[in-house]
Design an enzyme around this catalytic site. Structure first.
Site, PDB file in Angstrom:
ATOM      1  N   GLU A  91     -36.721  28.464  -6.724  1.00 11.21           N
ATOM      2  CA  GLU A  91     -36.979  28.798  -5.322  1.00 11.21           C
ATOM      3  C   GLU A  91     -36.256  30.078  -4.890  1.00 11.21           C
ATOM      4  O   GLU A  91     -35.208  30.421  -5.419  1.00 11.21           O
ATOM      5  CB  GLU A  91     -36.568  27.631  -4.419  1.00 11.21           C
ATOM      6  CG  GLU A  91     -37.470  26.408  -4.633  1.00 11.21           C
ATOM      7  CD  GLU A  91     -37.331  25.333  -3.561  1.00 11.21           C
ATOM      8  OE1 GLU A  91     -38.363  24.923  -3.026  1.00 11.21           O
ATOM      9  OE2 GLU A  91     -36.197  24.902  -3.264  1.00 11.21           O
ATOM     10  N   CYS A 104     -32.498  35.352  -0.576  1.00  9.21           N
ATOM     11  CA  CYS A 104     -31.577  34.489  -1.308  1.00  9.21           C
ATOM     12  C   CYS A 104     -32.255  34.108  -2.623  1.00  9.21           C
ATOM     13  O   CYS A 104     -33.311  33.476  -2.617  1.00  9.21           O
ATOM     14  CB  CYS A 104     -31.267  33.245  -0.476  1.00  9.21           C
ATOM     15  SG  CYS A 104     -30.226  32.050  -1.330  1.00  9.21           S
ATOM     16  N   CYS A 111     -28.937  23.676 -12.304  1.00  4.47           N
ATOM     17  CA  CYS A 111     -27.532  24.081 -12.296  1.00  4.47           C
ATOM     18  C   CYS A 111     -26.707  23.005 -12.984  1.00  4.47           C
ATOM     19  O   CYS A 111     -26.989  21.820 -12.859  1.00  4.47           O
ATOM     20  CB  CYS A 111     -27.057  24.258 -10.858  1.00  4.47           C
ATOM     21  SG  CYS A 111     -25.382  24.914 -10.724  1.00  4.47           S
ATOM     22  N   GLY A 158     -28.474  27.729  -9.108  1.00  3.04           N
ATOM     23  CA  GLY A 158     -27.728  28.177 -10.286  1.00  3.04           C
ATOM     24  C   GLY A 158     -26.393  28.794  -9.953  1.00  3.04           C
ATOM     25  O   GLY A 158     -26.081  29.056  -8.794  1.00  3.04           O
ATOM     26  N   SER A 190     -22.374  34.820  -4.975  1.00  3.38           N
ATOM     27  CA  SER A 190     -21.593  33.625  -4.649  1.00  3.38           C
ATOM     28  C   SER A 190     -21.291  32.823  -5.909  1.00  3.38           C
ATOM     29  O   SER A 190     -22.163  32.611  -6.748  1.00  3.38           O
ATOM     30  CB  SER A 190     -22.380  32.770  -3.659  1.00  3.38           C
ATOM     31  OG  SER A 190     -21.636  31.636  -3.289  1.00  3.38           O
TER      32      SER A 190
HETATM   33  N1  SAH Z   1     -23.401  28.375  -7.540  1.00  2.68           N
HETATM   34  C1  SAH Z   1     -23.062  29.370  -6.559  1.00  2.68           C
HETATM   35  C2  SAH Z   1     -24.278  29.857  -5.846  1.00  2.68           C
HETATM   36  C3  SAH Z   1     -24.895  28.845  -4.883  1.00  2.68           C
HETATM   37  S1  SAH Z   1     -24.586  29.476  -3.346  1.00  2.68           S
HETATM   38  C4  SAH Z   1     -21.987  28.818  -5.639  1.00  2.68           C
HETATM   39  O1  SAH Z   1     -21.668  27.641  -5.759  1.00  2.68           O
HETATM   40  O2  SAH Z   1     -21.423  29.559  -4.857  1.00  2.68           O
HETATM   41  C5  SAH Z   1     -24.953  28.233  -2.307  1.00  2.68           C
HETATM   42  C6  SAH Z   1     -23.871  28.059  -1.273  1.00  2.68           C
HETATM   43  O3  SAH Z   1     -24.241  26.952  -0.473  1.00  2.68           O
HETATM   44  C7  SAH Z   1     -22.540  27.706  -1.927  1.00  2.68           C
HETATM   45  O4  SAH Z   1     -21.471  28.147  -1.147  1.00  2.68           O
HETATM   46  C8  SAH Z   1     -22.616  26.206  -1.897  1.00  2.68           C
HETATM   47  O5  SAH Z   1     -21.356  25.643  -2.062  1.00  2.68           O
HETATM   48  C9  SAH Z   1     -23.234  25.984  -0.543  1.00  2.68           C
HETATM   49  N2  SAH Z   1     -23.846  24.666  -0.436  1.00  2.68           N
HETATM   50  C10 SAH Z   1     -24.304  23.872  -1.412  1.00  2.68           C
HETATM   51  N3  SAH Z   1     -24.779  22.730  -0.922  1.00  2.68           N
HETATM   52  C11 SAH Z   1     -24.602  22.790   0.411  1.00  2.68           C
HETATM   53  C12 SAH Z   1     -24.914  21.905   1.480  1.00  2.68           C
HETATM   54  N4  SAH Z   1     -25.490  20.738   1.245  1.00  2.68           N
HETATM   55  N5  SAH Z   1     -24.617  22.304   2.729  1.00  2.68           N
HETATM   56  C13 SAH Z   1     -24.059  23.511   2.957  1.00  2.68           C
HETATM   57  N6  SAH Z   1     -23.748  24.381   1.994  1.00  2.68           N
HETATM   58  C14 SAH Z   1     -24.023  24.034   0.731  1.00  2.68           C
END
Ligand code: SAH
Length: 357
Positions: A91, A104, A111, A158, A190
């Site tokens: 996506e 995005c 992942c 991912g 990120s």
């Molecule tokens: N794997 C990387 C890239 C994903 S970024 C990372 O972890 O940073 C996606 C962002 O959204 C990350 O900061 C992740 O922690 C956050 N995220 C994931 N699930 C979420 C949720 N249910 N609600 C809000 N933020 C979330």
């Protein structure tokens, strides 16, 4: 085996053309075509027909197809589910802001990080994306939507630093003056905090914005939420971030999804402030987006938490939630249509119920 031509950089392309006995300016011509989203060599009308045939025999061009496209009624956010060459799906989300359009993008199919609150990891990991497949999300979203894209966030499905080589190549490609030419300062990457890869990235000295998904300042909470924390705790992560800042001079953005009763206590805000001492950072607070698989709920202490950080000199902003009606918000992206179809309905219903309550 044919070669994935769009994953090559200009130098590699030049070498390929040299080996074919072609002048080096061909590399630039083909690069330009590819980065405009050309779907086949036959479109490349400034190349001779025999050359186009030679290229078709040796190389392939990745072209994802739109499996599903959803447009938010709330804010115009568009979510694409792309089908890749091997049948896998990923996506991409296009967000419209006053200062321009942001995209995005995903870096992997699924992942392996296992963060408990994130939908992207629930159905597991399949494979890493090639540089071309990361770039295609930008190229084809722009072509399909007709919307020019000025900012990129690597925050989709991912873990970008788990696909380090391809992500770096993608950055080089998307930044190239003969390609999309998107400046590094318009790109955010990120990570959930792979410390060795952050150290590696620091050596590249890129002008992009590094976002670190922190979500808790204490090991006990963070290890429960993000399994990666068991490999290197918060202290090691923060010292790596400090070194990253010292090397690159770029302020890090810390993402913090506030979860009711889990990471939103006043003592955690205090500890956050202490963790950031001596490093100009910025905290990006996110209201947890509910996912169907997890019992965790968004915090009700958003404003108080923000105020507590701000009062002690830490800048904290609250991230706008976009695309809630199409399950396109942070942590809601998924890799598959199998789950995706029904799954999305479950998720949207879930979001609607939340909105009612
Ligand atoms: N794997 C990387 C890239 C994903 S970024 C990372 O972890 O940073 C996606 C962002 O959204 C990350 O900061 C992740 O922690 C956050 N995220 C994931 N699930 C979420 C949720 N249910 N609600 C809000 N933020 C979330």
């Amino acid at each position: 085996m044919k070669i994935d031509i769009k994953s090559l950089n200009m130098q590699e392309l030049a070498l390929q053309f040299k080996a074919l006995g072609e002048p080096s300016f061909r590399a630039k011509q083909v690069f330009i075509w590819l980065h405009k989203g050309a779907a086949s060599f036959h479109e490349m009308t400034n190349l001779s027909k025999p050359l186009r045939e030679t290229l078709s025999a040796r190389y392939f061009i990745t072209v994802p197809t739109v499996e599903r496209k959803l447009v938010s009624k709330l804010d115009g956010t568009i979510k694409y589910l792309w089908r890749l060459k091997d049948g896998n799906c990923i996506e991409t989300v296009l967000m419209k802001y006053r200062h321009g359009n942001s995209i995005c993008i995903s870096t992997e199919v699924g992942c392996k990080m296992g963060c408990v609150f994130c939908a992207s990891t629930q159905a597991g990991f399949v494979r890493r994306l090639a540089p071309s497949e990361i770039l295609d999300q930008v190229l084809f979203t722009q072509l399909d939507s007709g919307e020019p894209i000025s900012n990129i966030v690597l925050m989709g499905i991912g873990e970008p630093l788990d696909n380090y080589e391809s992500v770096l190549r993608f950055l080089e490609l998307v930044n190239h003056p003969d390609g999309l030419n998107i400046g590094m300062r318009h790109i955010s990457l990120s990570t959930c905090g792979l410390v060795e890869q952050i150290e590696r990235l620091a050596q590249q000295d890129l002008q992009l914005t590094l976002s670190v998904s922190l979500h808790a300042p204490d090991d006990e909470t963070r290890s429960k939420l993000l399994p990666i924390n068991r490999a290197a705790g918060v202290e090691k992560l923060m010292s790596t971030c400090r070194a990253y800042f010292e090397k690159t001079g770029r302020r890090i953005s810390f993402e913090y999804a506030l979860i009711d009763g889990v990471n939103d206590a006043p003592w955690q805000a205090d500890l956050m402030v202490r963790r950031l001492r001596g490093m100009p950072g910025h905290v990006n607070l996110i209201a947890l987006n509910d996912i169907a698989e997890s019992p965790l709920k968004p915090s009700r202490r958003m404003a108080a938490f923000q105020q507590q950080l701000e009062e002690r000199g830490v800048t904290a902003t609250v991230r706008r939630r976009l695309g809630l009606d199409i399950a396109a918000a942070c942590g809601q992206l998924r890799r598959s249509t199998l789950f995706g179809g029904n799954d999305r309905e479950t998720q949207v219903k879930h979001n609607e119920n939340l909105a009612k309550n």
